[in-house]
Write a protein that holds these residues in place. Structure first.
Motif, PDB file in Angstrom:
ATOM      1  N   THR A   1      29.518 -70.017  24.030  1.00  0.00           N
ATOM      2  CA  THR A   1      29.035 -70.301  22.921  1.00  0.00           C
ATOM      3  C   THR A   1      27.769 -70.091  23.284  1.00  0.00           C
ATOM      4  OG1 THR A   1      30.991 -71.504  22.630  1.00  0.00           O
ATOM      5  CG2 THR A   1      28.674 -71.916  21.159  1.00  0.00           C
ATOM      6  N   GLY A   2      27.377 -70.539  23.974  1.00  0.00           N
ATOM      7  CA  GLY A   2      26.025 -70.270  24.864  1.00  0.00           C
ATOM      8  C   GLY A   2      25.099 -69.131  24.902  1.00  0.00           C
ATOM      9  N   VAL A   3      25.984 -67.978  25.276  1.00  0.00           N
ATOM     10  CA  VAL A   3      26.395 -66.945  26.001  1.00  0.00           C
ATOM     11  C   VAL A   3      25.761 -65.945  24.908  1.00  0.00           C
ATOM     12  CG1 VAL A   3      28.019 -65.839  26.546  1.00  0.00           C
ATOM     13  CG2 VAL A   3      26.171 -65.653  27.892  1.00  0.00           C
ATOM     14  N   GLN A   4      26.706 -66.399  23.808  1.00  0.00           N
ATOM     15  CA  GLN A   4      26.858 -65.302  22.605  1.00  0.00           C
ATOM     16  C   GLN A   4      26.026 -66.315  21.775  1.00  0.00           C
ATOM     17  OE1 GLN A   4      31.314 -63.878  22.889  1.00  0.00           O
ATOM     18  NE2 GLN A   4      31.283 -65.646  21.802  1.00  0.00           N
ATOM     19  N   GLY A   5      25.365 -67.257  21.387  1.00  0.00           N
ATOM     20  CA  GLY A   5      24.197 -67.529  20.790  1.00  0.00           C
ATOM     21  C   GLY A   5      25.046 -68.098  19.364  1.00  0.00           C
ATOM     22  N   GLY A   6      26.066 -69.195  20.091  1.00  0.00           N
ATOM     23  CA  GLY A   6      26.609 -69.831  18.638  1.00  0.00           C
ATOM     24  C   GLY A   6      27.378 -68.553  18.282  1.00  0.00           C
ATOM     25  N   TYR A   7      27.787 -67.843  17.718  1.00  0.00           N
ATOM     26  CA  TYR A   7      28.696 -66.695  17.420  1.00  0.00           C
ATOM     27  C   TYR A   7      29.970 -67.454  16.824  1.00  0.00           C
ATOM     28  CZ  TYR A   7      31.788 -62.726  16.084  1.00  0.00           C
ATOM     29  OH  TYR A   7      32.705 -61.972  15.746  1.00  0.00           O
ATOM     30  N   ASP A   8      30.304 -67.754  15.530  1.00  0.00           N
ATOM     31  CA  ASP A   8      31.733 -68.479  15.603  1.00  0.00           C
ATOM     32  C   ASP A   8      32.740 -67.458  15.080  1.00  0.00           C
ATOM     33  OD1 ASP A   8      30.268 -67.106  12.981  1.00  0.00           O
ATOM     34  OD2 ASP A   8      29.951 -69.177  11.976  1.00  0.00           O
TER      35      ASP A   8
ATOM     36  N   THR B   1      20.634 -62.242  18.591  1.00  0.00           N
ATOM     37  CA  THR B   1      19.362 -61.910  19.482  1.00  0.00           C
ATOM     38  C   THR B   1      20.729 -62.317  20.696  1.00  0.00           C
ATOM     39  OG1 THR B   1      20.694 -64.266  18.574  1.00  0.00           O
ATOM     40  CG2 THR B   1      18.671 -63.372  17.480  1.00  0.00           C
ATOM     41  N   HIS B   2      21.634 -62.422  21.227  1.00  0.00           N
ATOM     42  CA  HIS B   2      22.278 -62.556  22.690  1.00  0.00           C
ATOM     43  C   HIS B   2      23.535 -61.924  23.028  1.00  0.00           C
ATOM     44  CE1 HIS B   2      20.313 -66.469  21.428  1.00  0.00           C
ATOM     45  NE2 HIS B   2      21.051 -66.993  22.368  1.00  0.00           N
ATOM     46  N   ILE B   3      24.043 -61.986  23.598  1.00  0.00           N
ATOM     47  CA  ILE B   3      25.085 -60.893  24.511  1.00  0.00           C
ATOM     48  C   ILE B   3      26.438 -61.349  24.304  1.00  0.00           C
ATOM     49  CG2 ILE B   3      23.651 -59.980  25.690  1.00  0.00           C
ATOM     50  CD1 ILE B   3      24.934 -61.254  28.209  1.00  0.00           C
ATOM     51  N   GLY B   4      27.517 -60.167  24.226  1.00  0.00           N
ATOM     52  CA  GLY B   4      29.032 -60.912  24.236  1.00  0.00           C
ATOM     53  C   GLY B   4      29.781 -61.005  25.109  1.00  0.00           C
ATOM     54  N   ALA B   5      30.407 -62.199  25.011  1.00  0.00           N
ATOM     55  CA  ALA B   5      31.233 -62.548  26.604  1.00  0.00           C
ATOM     56  C   ALA B   5      32.459 -62.151  26.489  1.00  0.00           C
ATOM     57  CB  ALA B   5      31.395 -63.899  26.662  1.00  0.00           C
ATOM     58  N   VAL B   6      32.684 -61.900  28.468  1.00  0.00           N
ATOM     59  CA  VAL B   6      33.708 -61.426  28.155  1.00  0.00           C
ATOM     60  C   VAL B   6      34.880 -62.233  29.745  1.00  0.00           C
ATOM     61  CG1 VAL B   6      34.909 -59.210  29.723  1.00  0.00           C
ATOM     62  CG2 VAL B   6      33.176 -58.572  27.628  1.00  0.00           C
ATOM     63  N   THR B   7      35.436 -63.131  28.652  1.00  0.00           N
ATOM     64  CA  THR B   7      36.298 -64.081  29.727  1.00  0.00           C
ATOM     65  C   THR B   7      37.066 -63.726  30.695  1.00  0.00           C
ATOM     66  OG1 THR B   7      35.775 -65.375  27.640  1.00  0.00           O
ATOM     67  CG2 THR B   7      37.065 -66.052  29.753  1.00  0.00           C
ATOM     68  N   LYS B   8      37.134 -64.125  31.989  1.00  0.00           N
ATOM     69  CA  LYS B   8      38.036 -63.072  32.518  1.00  0.00           C
ATOM     70  C   LYS B   8      38.744 -64.569  33.941  1.00  0.00           C
ATOM     71  CE  LYS B   8      34.107 -61.819  35.922  1.00  0.00           C
ATOM     72  NZ  LYS B   8      33.791 -61.152  36.477  1.00  0.00           N
TER      73      LYS B   8
END
Length: 763
Positions: free
Chosen positions: A214-221, A228-235
């Motif tokens: 949530t943080g790294v993606q700037g609260g993208y819902d 303003t932020h980036i996307g996470a690649v969860t691994k």
């Protein structure tokens, strides 16, 4: 978006923004260029215009080290290899500008993006990808503590704020995705990558993963744009931390029930609660089925059950390795077919995997539906990140946004809250400046700047001496070797301890004794978890001097510190702190604030106790071992304070729980000491009787509170039936009527207990 049709102008490998004359440039006014249209309509339009070769290009990523450089006069330099790779476009590029300052990285990435767009017939931008274990993995970014430190804070909101700062800093450098965070459950400290994850517990890891994504993606819902932020690649999906023997790339054996109940939840939460834009598949297999070729895992579960809409990227070269390493595919082409059908969308690095798809698809048109599926997931992510509409960084914003004062303060606060006071015999800590004349700072984990940090914290009232003594290894990156014993170094440090009032030993491990074991022969895992080298001997000899000994433990894996735990008067467990670690540590040691970290792992007495996570099945604790003490050295959730806390009046709102009901658990927590301090109040639940064997206890909630001396606060938790569900005999989620214990306290081993009954059984 303006269509760019320009001429190629290259001097050797120096590219001055230009590309090929392209008579087929996308027509102005195409639907996919219209920012007012819904993403899916733009996506369908773009996909309909793409050639097979262009589609496959959007399924590949390469590393910038193949030939992307910046000249001294700030001009983009591309090798011929890179120009060829960009001829049809590209899904993404890993780590462009990682060795540059943030300002120069943004300038380079703007030029690189411009080149990529102008060389694409349809003006398709690229994803620039980084990693973020302790901040953006690039020069000039704020360096935070590692994820295991974040878990040690037990502070979800602080973790979210840290990752928010990481996401902003990454975007300002021109990055768009990060191959982070790790949702792996790590319970084997032989594994060298332990500190990259959030520890051994499913619930704690889940909450930290939701905060991080949530943080790294700037609260993208999951709707709208993220610009303003980036996307996470969860691994690494899934089970990567469970490698047999704790060795990288080894097989993974996990029961289907454990997979569902303990390994999957952080990934499911990343998808459904945090809306992660990416997932990376695991290097390993699951019970013999390679994760990169597992349609049940990547399609049925990830997309069918959880509704994931982002893209799935391979771990480094792992699609090709289905043939060369995993040996589940007869040929490279067979590996490609297995991977794309299973649900892999992007090939990271390999030149002998998805690069084969144009020829393969021309021979077998049935592959086109899988190609289109993959490309759709990649392009959707680019639309969500706003790259078609605003692909460039505003350079005047970079300097003020990267390493902002707020980010630096977050790094310090994380250090403050992650340091764990494991032991404090006779209140050795905090040190009182007026009572301590001289302090000896000793040991192999001492930094060059440590003495200055302690002098600044203590002022002129305390005199410091410092001696590293010896290094743990020769610090070779691939396969380091332990340094030879140095008795003279130990003698020197013992002599310094004799002349001091207090000895502070800096012990543990470093980035050379716990690290990723790369595929190319590097080693990073260990078959022992004892501190390496002469550290135990140094501990014994300094202790024999008779002065108080404080151990500062720095490490990236859990260590069996039996000698240290026995001999030290006080132990501060720091794991791997931020760039401000020594400054924060010194202030804490002299009492400016109290430790409040808690262990995110169980600390075993020896490697022979493994596996030894606190939430094992109750039957695992029936027998101990000959000639050794039972139980852990330090329990999961353990962490002392400079003050004392009292728990009282544990109450349940009811002693029965209905399927549509809830229970409120409350407890009074009082600060009964002399320091203002923070405490992590922990809630555990135990299912007393189940149709399958159940864990000894499971963490189900926690709250971090701050109390002044003499202050009391009522802390409440809510228990709902869904929190009690598990995978039953038929491998489906089940709730079973029966009795449960509720435990609330300061750790998994120290708590108050109450009981309730779940009234009904529902499926």
């Amino acid at each position: 978006m303006k269509t760019l049709c320009t001429k190629k102008r290259v001097s050797i490998s120096i590219v001055l923004f230009a590309t090929i004359i392209n008579p087929s440039c996308a027509a102005p006014g195409a639907a996919y260029q219209d920012a007012s249209l819904p993403v899916e309509k733009r996506l369908d339009d773009l996909l309909s215009r793409m050639t097979l070769e262009e589609k496959v290009a959007q399924m590949r990523m390469f590393h910038a080290n193949l030939g992307i450089r910046f000249s001294d006069d700030d001009q983009l330099i591309l090798s011929e290899d890179v120009q060829n790779r960009l001829a049809q476009g590209i899904a993404g590029i890993k780590n462009p500008g990682e060795h540059l300052t943030p300002e120069r990285a943004a300038l380079l990435n703007n030029q690189l993006q411009k080149y990529t767009i102008e060389n694409s017939r349809l003006n398709i931008p690229a994803l620039f990808v980084t990693e973020s274990y302790n901040g953006v993995d690039a020069h000039g970014s704020t360096r935070f503590g590692r994820p295991i430190n974040m878990a040690a804070t037990w502070n979800v909101e602080l973790t979210r704020s840290i990752w928010d700062a990481i996401g902003r800093e990454a975007r300002l450098r021109g990055m768009h995705m990060c191959h982070s965070p790790e949702a792996d459950i790590v319970r084997d400290p032989r594994f060298g990558r332990m500190s990259e994850a959030f520890g051994e517990d499913t619930y704690l890891t889940t909450e930290m993963i939701v905060a991080a994504v949530t943080g790294v993606q700037g609260g993208y819902d999951g709707t709208g744009r993220n610009t303003t932020h980036i996307g996470a690649v969860t691994k690494h999906f899934a089970g990567y931390g469970q490698v047999l023997g704790g060795t990288n790339f080894a097989a993974i054996e996990i029961s289907p029930r454990t997979l569902r109940d303990e390994i999957f939840p952080p990934f499911q939460a990343a998808v459904q609660r945090a809306h992660t834009l990416g997932i990376m598949a695991s290097h390993g297999d699951i019970n013999g089925v390679a994760s990169h070729a597992n349609p049940w895992l990547l399609t049925e579960v990830l997309r069918g059950e959880w509704g994931f809409q982002g893209y799935v990227v391979s771990d480094s070269n792992d699609i090709a390795r289905l043939h060369s390493f995993m040996k589940v595919a007869e040929t490279p082409e067979a590996a490609v077919k297995m991977a794309i059908k299973a649900g892999m969308n992007v090939d990271l690095y390999s030149d002998i995997a998805f690069s084969l798809l144009p020829k393969m698809a021309k021979q077998d048109a049935r592959l086109m539906k899988y190609i289109d599926r993959s490309v759709s997931h990649v392009l959707r992510t680019k639309f969500i990140l706003g790259l078609f509409d605003n692909p460039y960084i505003k350079l005047d914003e970079v300097k003020q946004g990267v390493r902002a004062s707020s980010s630096l303060e977050l790094a310090k606060r994380m250090d403050e809250e992650s340091i764990i006071l494991l032991k404090n015999k006779k209140k050795t800590l905090p040190l009182i400046k007026e009572k301590v004349g001289k302090v000896a700072l000793l040991g192999p984990l001492l930094n060059d700047s440590t003495k200055a940090a302690f002098e600044a914290a203590a002022g002129s009232a305390v005199e410091f001496s410092a001696e590293k003594g010896f290094k743990l290894t020769n610090e070779v990156r691939g396969v380091p070797e332990l340094t030879k014993n140095n008795e003279q170094a130990i003698e020197n440090m013992v002599s310094m301890a004799q002349e001091a009032d207090v000895a502070v030993l800096f012990l543990g491990g470093d980035e050379f004794t716990a690290k990723e074991a790369f595929f190319n022969g590097a080693l990073g895992d260990r078959d022992s978890i004892d501190p390496v080298g002469q550290q135990d001997e140094l501990m014994r000899q300094v202790k024999a001097v008779g002065k108080p000994v404080v151990v500062v433990l720095k490490h990236r894996r859990t260590l069996s510190i039996s000698v240290i735990a026995e001999e030290a008067d006080a132990i501060l467990d720091c794991w791997d702190l931020s760039e401000f670690g020594d400054e924060v540590l010194a202030k804490m040691m002299f009492g400016e604030f109290s430790p409040s970290g808690k262990l995110p792992v169980t600390v075993p007495r020896s490697i022979g106790q493994l596996p030894f996570h606190y939430s094992q099945k109750e039957i695992n604790y029936k027998k101990g071992y000959l000639f050794s003490k039972p139980g852990p050295l330090f329990a999961f959730g353990h962490g002392l304070s400079y003050t004392s806390f009292k728990y009282a009046n544990l109450k349940l709102s009811d002693h029965e729980l209905a399927r549509d009901g809830k229970l409120v658990v409350s407890v009074d927590v009082s600060n009964t000491g002399e320091f203002a301090a923070k405490e992590v109040v922990q809630l555990y639940v135990k299912d007393l009787i189940g149709s399958v064997t159940r864990p000894d206890k499971e963490l189900k909630g926690f709250r971090k509170i701050e109390l002044k001396p003499g202050e009391t606060r009522k802390v409440e938790f809510t228990i709902t039936p869904d929190m009690l569900a598990f995978t039953g005999l038929d491998m489906k989620p089940v709730l079973e009527a029966g009795n449960y214990d509720v435990m609330v306290g300061t750790s998994s081993a120290e708590h108050q207990k109450a009981s309730f009954r779940l009234k009904y059984c529902f499926r």
